[in-house]
Structure formats: structure tokens, C-alpha cells
Design a protein around this motif. Structure first.
Motif, PDB file in Angstrom:
ATOM      1  N   ALA A  14       0.848  -1.194   0.000  1.00  0.00           N
ATOM      2  CA  ALA A  14       0.000   0.000   0.000  1.00  0.00           C
ATOM      3  C   ALA A  14       0.883   1.242   0.000  1.00  0.00           C
ATOM      4  CB  ALA A  14      -0.902  -0.016   1.221  1.00  0.00           C
ATOM      5  N   PHE A  15       0.432   2.245  -0.688  1.00  0.00           N
ATOM      6  CA  PHE A  15       1.173   3.502  -0.776  1.00  0.00           C
ATOM      7  C   PHE A  15       1.183   4.210   0.574  1.00  0.00           C
ATOM      8  CE2 PHE A  15       0.632   8.162  -1.637  1.00  0.00           C
ATOM      9  CZ  PHE A  15       1.972   8.421  -1.820  1.00  0.00           C
ATOM     10  N   VAL A  16       2.359   4.550   1.029  1.00  0.00           N
ATOM     11  CA  VAL A  16       2.526   5.297   2.269  1.00  0.00           C
ATOM     12  C   VAL A  16       3.099   6.656   1.890  1.00  0.00           C
ATOM     13  CG1 VAL A  16       3.711   5.397   4.485  1.00  0.00           C
ATOM     14  CG2 VAL A  16       2.947   3.196   3.578  1.00  0.00           C
ATOM     15  N   PRO A  17       2.302   7.723   2.039  1.00  0.00           N
ATOM     16  CA  PRO A  17       2.779   9.040   1.611  1.00  0.00           C
ATOM     17  C   PRO A  17       3.913   9.559   2.486  1.00  0.00           C
ATOM     18  CG  PRO A  17       0.683   9.263   2.739  1.00  0.00           C
ATOM     19  CD  PRO A  17       0.954   7.787   2.606  1.00  0.00           C
ATOM     20  N   ARG A  18       4.808  10.296   1.850  1.00  0.00           N
ATOM     21  CA  ARG A  18       5.902  10.956   2.564  1.00  0.00           C
ATOM     22  C   ARG A  18       5.618  12.452   2.482  1.00  0.00           C
ATOM     23  NH1 ARG A  18      11.342   8.590   0.225  1.00  0.00           N
ATOM     24  NH2 ARG A  18      12.168   9.836   1.909  1.00  0.00           N
ATOM     25  N   ILE A  19       5.307  13.037   3.631  1.00  0.00           N
ATOM     26  CA  ILE A  19       4.899  14.433   3.680  1.00  0.00           C
ATOM     27  C   ILE A  19       5.839  15.208   4.596  1.00  0.00           C
ATOM     28  CG2 ILE A  19       3.052  16.021   4.341  1.00  0.00           C
ATOM     29  CD1 ILE A  19       1.125  13.619   3.764  1.00  0.00           C
ATOM     30  N   LEU A  20       6.298  16.347   4.101  1.00  0.00           N
ATOM     31  CA  LEU A  20       7.149  17.222   4.885  1.00  0.00           C
ATOM     32  C   LEU A  20       6.358  18.475   5.222  1.00  0.00           C
ATOM     33  CD1 LEU A  20      10.022  17.541   5.999  1.00  0.00           C
ATOM     34  CD2 LEU A  20      10.589  18.755   3.903  1.00  0.00           C
ATOM     35  N   ALA A  21       6.351  18.863   6.491  1.00  0.00           N
ATOM     36  CA  ALA A  21       5.661  20.079   6.928  1.00  0.00           C
ATOM     37  C   ALA A  21       6.689  21.055   7.487  1.00  0.00           C
ATOM     38  CB  ALA A  21       4.618  19.751   7.988  1.00  0.00           C
ATOM     39  N   PHE A  22       6.694  22.266   6.937  1.00  0.00           N
ATOM     40  CA  PHE A  22       7.512  23.346   7.484  1.00  0.00           C
ATOM     41  C   PHE A  22       6.586  24.144   8.400  1.00  0.00           C
ATOM     42  CE2 PHE A  22       9.680  22.545   3.410  1.00  0.00           C
ATOM     43  CZ  PHE A  22      10.977  22.357   3.871  1.00  0.00           C
ATOM     44  N   ALA A 105       3.352  24.644 -13.430  1.00  0.00           N
ATOM     45  CA  ALA A 105       4.157  24.717 -14.656  1.00  0.00           C
ATOM     46  C   ALA A 105       5.074  23.500 -14.800  1.00  0.00           C
ATOM     47  CB  ALA A 105       4.986  25.995 -14.672  1.00  0.00           C
ATOM     48  N   LEU A 106       5.470  22.919 -13.672  1.00  0.00           N
ATOM     49  CA  LEU A 106       6.322  21.723 -13.699  1.00  0.00           C
ATOM     50  C   LEU A 106       5.525  20.450 -13.975  1.00  0.00           C
ATOM     51  CD1 LEU A 106       8.669  22.509 -10.685  1.00  0.00           C
ATOM     52  CD2 LEU A 106       9.280  22.498 -13.112  1.00  0.00           C
ATOM     53  N   GLY A 107       4.206  20.584 -14.078  1.00  0.00           N
ATOM     54  CA  GLY A 107       3.374  19.429 -14.386  1.00  0.00           C
ATOM     55  C   GLY A 107       2.953  18.629 -13.172  1.00  0.00           C
ATOM     56  N   LEU A 108       3.102  19.205 -11.987  1.00  0.00           N
ATOM     57  CA  LEU A 108       2.702  18.523 -10.756  1.00  0.00           C
ATOM     58  C   LEU A 108       1.313  18.992 -10.341  1.00  0.00           C
ATOM     59  CD1 LEU A 108       6.016  18.970  -8.752  1.00  0.00           C
ATOM     60  CD2 LEU A 108       5.295  16.993 -10.095  1.00  0.00           C
ATOM     61  N   GLU A 109       0.643  18.161  -9.588  1.00  0.00           N
ATOM     62  CA  GLU A 109      -0.663  18.535  -9.078  1.00  0.00           C
ATOM     63  C   GLU A 109      -0.483  19.638  -8.041  1.00  0.00           C
ATOM     64  OE1 GLU A 109       0.576  15.410  -8.861  1.00  0.00           O
ATOM     65  OE2 GLU A 109      -0.830  14.002  -9.760  1.00  0.00           O
ATOM     66  N   PRO A 110      -1.225  20.746  -8.171  1.00  0.00           N
ATOM     67  CA  PRO A 110      -1.069  21.842  -7.205  1.00  0.00           C
ATOM     68  C   PRO A 110      -1.468  21.449  -5.780  1.00  0.00           C
ATOM     69  CG  PRO A 110      -2.875  22.295  -8.729  1.00  0.00           C
ATOM     70  CD  PRO A 110      -2.194  21.049  -9.202  1.00  0.00           C
ATOM     71  N   GLU A 111      -2.243  20.378  -5.630  1.00  0.00           N
ATOM     72  CA  GLU A 111      -2.658  19.927  -4.305  1.00  0.00           C
ATOM     73  C   GLU A 111      -1.509  19.332  -3.505  1.00  0.00           C
ATOM     74  OE1 GLU A 111      -4.113  18.708  -7.159  1.00  0.00           O
ATOM     75  OE2 GLU A 111      -5.949  19.887  -7.178  1.00  0.00           O
ATOM     76  N   ARG A 112      -0.371  19.128  -4.131  1.00  0.00           N
ATOM     77  CA  ARG A 112       0.781  18.548  -3.428  1.00  0.00           C
ATOM     78  C   ARG A 112       1.473  19.544  -2.512  1.00  0.00           C
ATOM     79  NH1 ARG A 112       1.931  13.451  -4.723  1.00  0.00           N
ATOM     80  NH2 ARG A 112       1.104  12.669  -6.690  1.00  0.00           N
ATOM     81  N   VAL A 113       1.161  20.813  -2.663  1.00  0.00           N
ATOM     82  CA  VAL A 113       1.698  21.837  -1.764  1.00  0.00           C
ATOM     83  C   VAL A 113       0.522  22.607  -1.169  1.00  0.00           C
ATOM     84  CG1 VAL A 113       3.940  22.053  -2.913  1.00  0.00           C
ATOM     85  CG2 VAL A 113       2.042  23.472  -3.664  1.00  0.00           C
ATOM     86  N   THR A 136      -5.291  13.591   1.068  1.00  0.00           N
ATOM     87  CA  THR A 136      -5.192  14.154  -0.285  1.00  0.00           C
ATOM     88  C   THR A 136      -4.001  13.554  -1.024  1.00  0.00           C
ATOM     89  OG1 THR A 136      -6.227  16.236   0.374  1.00  0.00           O
ATOM     90  CG2 THR A 136      -4.855  16.288  -1.602  1.00  0.00           C
ATOM     91  N   ILE A 137      -2.869  13.487  -0.356  1.00  0.00           N
ATOM     92  CA  ILE A 137      -1.659  12.940  -0.979  1.00  0.00           C
ATOM     93  C   ILE A 137      -1.835  11.448  -1.240  1.00  0.00           C
ATOM     94  CG2 ILE A 137       0.819  12.537  -0.686  1.00  0.00           C
ATOM     95  CD1 ILE A 137      -0.032  15.491  -1.278  1.00  0.00           C
ATOM     96  N   ARG A 138      -2.464  10.732  -0.335  1.00  0.00           N
ATOM     97  CA  ARG A 138      -2.710   9.295  -0.537  1.00  0.00           C
ATOM     98  C   ARG A 138      -3.574   9.086  -1.786  1.00  0.00           C
ATOM     99  NH1 ARG A 138      -4.231   8.079   4.238  1.00  0.00           N
ATOM    100  NH2 ARG A 138      -2.244   7.274   4.920  1.00  0.00           N
ATOM    101  N   ARG A 139      -4.577   9.945  -1.939  1.00  0.00           N
ATOM    102  CA  ARG A 139      -5.481   9.843  -3.101  1.00  0.00           C
ATOM    103  C   ARG A 139      -4.721  10.175  -4.400  1.00  0.00           C
ATOM    104  NH1 ARG A 139      -8.326  14.043  -2.987  1.00  0.00           N
ATOM    105  NH2 ARG A 139      -8.850  14.223  -1.238  1.00  0.00           N
ATOM    106  N   LEU A 140      -3.801  11.139  -4.357  1.00  0.00           N
ATOM    107  CA  LEU A 140      -3.035  11.497  -5.550  1.00  0.00           C
ATOM    108  C   LEU A 140      -2.030  10.403  -5.928  1.00  0.00           C
ATOM    109  CD1 LEU A 140      -2.223  15.260  -4.852  1.00  0.00           C
ATOM    110  CD2 LEU A 140      -3.795  14.351  -6.574  1.00  0.00           C
ATOM    111  N   GLY A 141      -1.564   9.688  -4.931  1.00  0.00           N
ATOM    112  CA  GLY A 141      -0.570   8.637  -5.184  1.00  0.00           C
ATOM    113  C   GLY A 141       0.844   9.184  -5.100  1.00  0.00           C
ATOM    114  N   PRO A 142       1.814   8.333  -5.311  1.00  0.00           N
ATOM    115  CA  PRO A 142       3.208   8.759  -5.177  1.00  0.00           C
ATOM    116  C   PRO A 142       3.603   9.767  -6.249  1.00  0.00           C
ATOM    117  CG  PRO A 142       3.080   6.489  -5.943  1.00  0.00           C
ATOM    118  CD  PRO A 142       1.688   6.915  -5.650  1.00  0.00           C
ATOM    119  N   LEU A 143       4.491  10.655  -5.888  1.00  0.00           N
ATOM    120  CA  LEU A 143       5.041  11.606  -6.842  1.00  0.00           C
ATOM    121  C   LEU A 143       6.083  10.880  -7.661  1.00  0.00           C
ATOM    122  CD1 LEU A 143       5.159  14.526  -7.828  1.00  0.00           C
ATOM    123  CD2 LEU A 143       6.900  14.934  -6.110  1.00  0.00           C
TER     124      LEU A 143
END
Length: 144
Positions: A14-22, A105-113, A136-143
Motif C-alpha cells: 500500500a502507498f505510504v505518503p511521505r509528507i514534509l511540513a515546514f 508549470a512543472l506538471g505537478l498537481e497543485p494539491e501537493r503543496v 489528499t496525498i494518498r489519493r493522488l498517489g506517489p510523486l
């Protein structure tokens, strides 16, 4: 005659998201501490990095995190008008607007930030935000 394989095929993990919070040291980092002492559970996949101010989080930090394996980046800081450095969160908001355009512009989903204002007294809100972002990140899947 067919034989059974020695090793059974496994389902993909199963996908385990890796999230960094500043998180701002004065407000949202304190909210994370309050969430912990209040026993509010939030996703263990969110790793918090304490920064002096959300205004100190440069876009390059976020892009480097995404390039080095983070699936999403959350930036949290003091509510506008409550910044201990007076205008740091205003700088963070302007920088985030530019970052969001760059991510797109880089082609990434804006919801990732994501940028959120969370005060020191909002431990529940920090936990809820972390959980929502992790989902949200789990639903988007791995980057990729």
C-alpha cells in the motif's frame, strides 16, 4: 504437469505518503506540540521541520523536498496579523502564490503543496489539517 511457484506472488504494498511540513516555531509548531499533549492523533506520515517563521520557507526548500522523495509539502504559520516577525506570513503567502504557479508549470498537481495558518492554540486544527493533507496525498498517489 504444473508446479506451484516457490514464492507466492505478493500484492503491491500500500502507498505510504511521505509528507514534509515546514512549521513556524511560534505558532504552528506549538500547535503540533499541543496536539500531542492533548492526544490528538494525526498522520504519522507527516514529518515536521521547525522553521523560525513561515516567511523563511523558500520555494527552493519545497522543490528540493519534492525532488528528494516527498510526495507533498505542507507549510504552516501564524495567522495574518499575528506574525512574531510582523510581516513574515505576508511574505510566505506571496511566495506561496508564486510556488503554486511553478508547481503547476512543472506538471505537478497543485494539491501537493499547501499553505495553512494555524495558531499555537489550534492543536485540533493542526491535527485535522495534517490528516486531510495526508489523505489528499494518498489519493493522488506517489510523486513520480
Amino acid at each position: 504437469m504444473m508446479t506451484e511457484p516457490l514464492v507466492a506472488e505478493r500484492e503491491p504494498a500500500a502507498f505510504v505518503p511521505r509528507i514534509l511540513a515546514f512549521s513556524c516555531t511560534w505558532c504552528s509548531y506549538q500547535a503540533a506540540d499541543l496536539a500531542g499533549t492533548s492526544r490528538r492523533e494525526y498522520s504519522p506520515h507527516v514529518r515536521i521541520v521547525r522553521v523560525p517563521c513561515s516567511g523563511r520557507v523558500d520555494s527552493s526548500f519545497v522543490l528540493k523536498a519534492l525532488a528528494n522523495g516527498a510526495d507533498g509539502v505542507l507549510i504552516t504559520g501564524c495567522h495574518p496579523g499575528d506574525c512574531h516577525y510582523v510581516r513574515g506570513n505576508i511574505f510566505a503567502e506571496k511566495r506561496f502564490e508564486r510556488l503554486a504557479k511553478l508547481v503547476l508549470a512543472l506538471g505537478l498537481e497543485p494539491e501537493r503543496v499547501r499553505l495553512e495558518w494555524i495558531s499555537a492554540a489550534e492543536g485540533d486544527r493542526l491535527a485535522k489539517t495534517a490528516n486531510e493533507f495526508a489523505e489528499t496525498i494518498r489519493r493522488l498517489g506517489p510523486l513520480k
